[in-house]
Design a protein around this motif. Structure first.
Motif, short mmCIF file in Angstrom:
data_model
loop_
_atom_site.label_atom_id
_atom_site.label_comp_id
_atom_site.label_asym_id
_atom_site.label_seq_id
_atom_site.Cartn_x
_atom_site.Cartn_y
_atom_site.Cartn_z
N LYS A 64 -36.96 24.13 -61.08
CA LYS A 64 -36.30 22.82 -60.95
C LYS A 64 -36.63 22.16 -59.61
O LYS A 64 -36.83 20.94 -59.54
N LYS A 65 -36.70 22.99 -58.56
CA LYS A 65 -37.06 22.46 -57.24
C LYS A 65 -38.51 21.96 -57.23
O LYS A 65 -38.82 20.91 -56.67
N ILE A 66 -39.38 22.75 -57.86
CA ILE A 66 -40.80 22.39 -57.90
C ILE A 66 -41.01 21.09 -58.68
O ILE A 66 -41.79 20.22 -58.28
N LYS A 67 -40.29 20.95 -59.80
CA LYS A 67 -40.48 19.79 -60.67
C LYS A 67 -40.12 18.47 -60.00
O LYS A 67 -40.64 17.41 -60.37
N LYS A 68 -39.26 18.52 -58.99
CA LYS A 68 -38.87 17.30 -58.27
C LYS A 68 -40.06 16.70 -57.52
O LYS A 68 -40.07 15.51 -57.22
N HIS A 69 -41.05 17.55 -57.19
CA HIS A 69 -42.15 17.10 -56.33
C HIS A 69 -43.52 17.17 -56.99
O HIS A 69 -44.44 16.48 -56.55
#
Length: 354
Positions: A64-69
């Motif tokens: 989820k953190k990766i998908k933000k960027h």
């Protein structure tokens, strides 16, 4: 420099770090999830997350953190263990059709793969799950192993009209992620694995090698750290008939057809005896001895790590089709042997004791 192709790597241990390095030198953006801040992992990653790839919930939080960027192009999971379940969840999260839940469960659980094969009328080893040690095991010869092994070829016991000690049963459960043992009928014979490479763009299935995996029970126990128990592997296949070879390829084709979206390396293992062939394992993790020693003996100009990373990127890969006229290559006690007669002579010493 802009790095356009973005990969997530599940782990950076001895079986994964070479893929991470290959991707790094191909100028990709490497995102690595690993359970310790390893020096090499940090060196060859553009972004590093500390955490166990066995923990699906934590992995999805990282995703989820990766998908933000980032828009993730693909995921690399070189594991036969619990991390493949986390990987399947990550593939689904990023909407990458490669490793689905069915394939992940077949890799993860021996018993699940047995049920998968049974539904498709593909011969497999008679198998059942057990949660508790038994005071009396069924008559005949049986093999008890972890159903969802955390470490491969460890705590595998042959049971013949006897009770397994409680300590040994605890070892089986401890090395199984689902805390269950897999009890299968013992079939004498040879272990043979077939290794394929599936192209991403064309979905062409390329046969790389058919390999003998030399696995033996010593005092009713199999242990990968004991060279006399798991001494090596060799190719082209020996001591099997043309009929058995035909059946191996026929069943493999049927199994792979069930996973049309998968691409990359994949292997299927069989027990072979008296013209009967039983599938028992499927993996997307190919061990180092094959990748580092056997494959280069057939394709000395290429690295299998580079080829797979190129395949993930969707770029053209070299011709790596299996050539049965190529020389014999065997590994015995971590030593490379290229003389077939010499290898067979040495391996028969193990065969005669089993």
């Amino acid at each position: 420099m802009t790095k356009n192709f973005k990969l997530i790597f599940f782990g950076a241990g001895t079986n994964q770090i070479s893929y991470v390095k290959s991707s790094f030198f191909k100028k990709n953006y490497n995102i690595v999830i690993h359970n310790e801040p390893d020096t090499k992992a940090l060196k060859y990653s553009d972004q590093f997350f500390l955490g166990s790839v066995y923990d699906k919930k934590k992995v999805l939080n990282i995703c989820k953190k990766i998908k933000k960027h980032f828009i993730i192009n693909d995921i690399v999971c070189r594991s036969t263990g619990p991390s493949v379940i986390s990987a399947a969840a990550a593939f689904k999260f990023f909407k990458i059709n490669r490793v689905n839940n069915e394939l992940a469960k077949c890799i993860y659980s021996k018993y699940y793969f047995h049920k998968f094969l049974k539904k498709r009328n593909i011969p497999s080893l008679q198998s059942k799950l057990i949660k508790k040690n038994r005071s009396i095991y069924p008559k005949g010869k049986w093999v008890l192993k972890p159903d969802c092994p955390i470490y491969g070829k460890l705590f595998i016991f042959k049971i013949e009209n006897r009770k397994l000690s409680n300590n040994n049963f605890k070892l089986v459960k401890k090395n199984s992620d689902n805390k269950k043992g897999n009890l299968s009928k013992y079939i004498p014979g040879l272990d043979v694995s077939v290794i394929f490479f599936i192209e991403k763009r064309s979905k062409k299935k390329i046969l790389l090698n058919i390999i003998n995996e030399w696995n033996f029970f010593l005092k009713n126990k199999m242990d990968i750290y004991n060279y006399k128990s798991v001494p090596g592997l060799s190719t082209p296949e020996i001591l099997i008939t043309s009929f058995e070879r035909k059946k191996i390829l026929q069943y493999s084709k049927k199994i792979l057809a069930s996973f049309p979206d998968y691409y990359g390396l994949i292997s299927i293992s069989y027990r072979v005896n008296e013209n009967k062939v039983y599938a028992y394992e499927i993996n997307i993790n190919i061990e180092k001895r094959y990748t580092n020693i056997i494959f280069p003996s057939f394709h000395d100009k290429y690295s299998l790590y580079d080829i797979e990373v190129s395949n993930l990127m969707g770029t053209k890969i070299p011709k790596i089709e299996y050539n049965k006229k190529k020389k014999f290559v065997g590994i015995l006690n971590n030593k490379k042997i290229v003389n077939k007669k010499d290898y067979l002579k040495k391996i028969k010493k193990y065969l005669d004791k089993n």
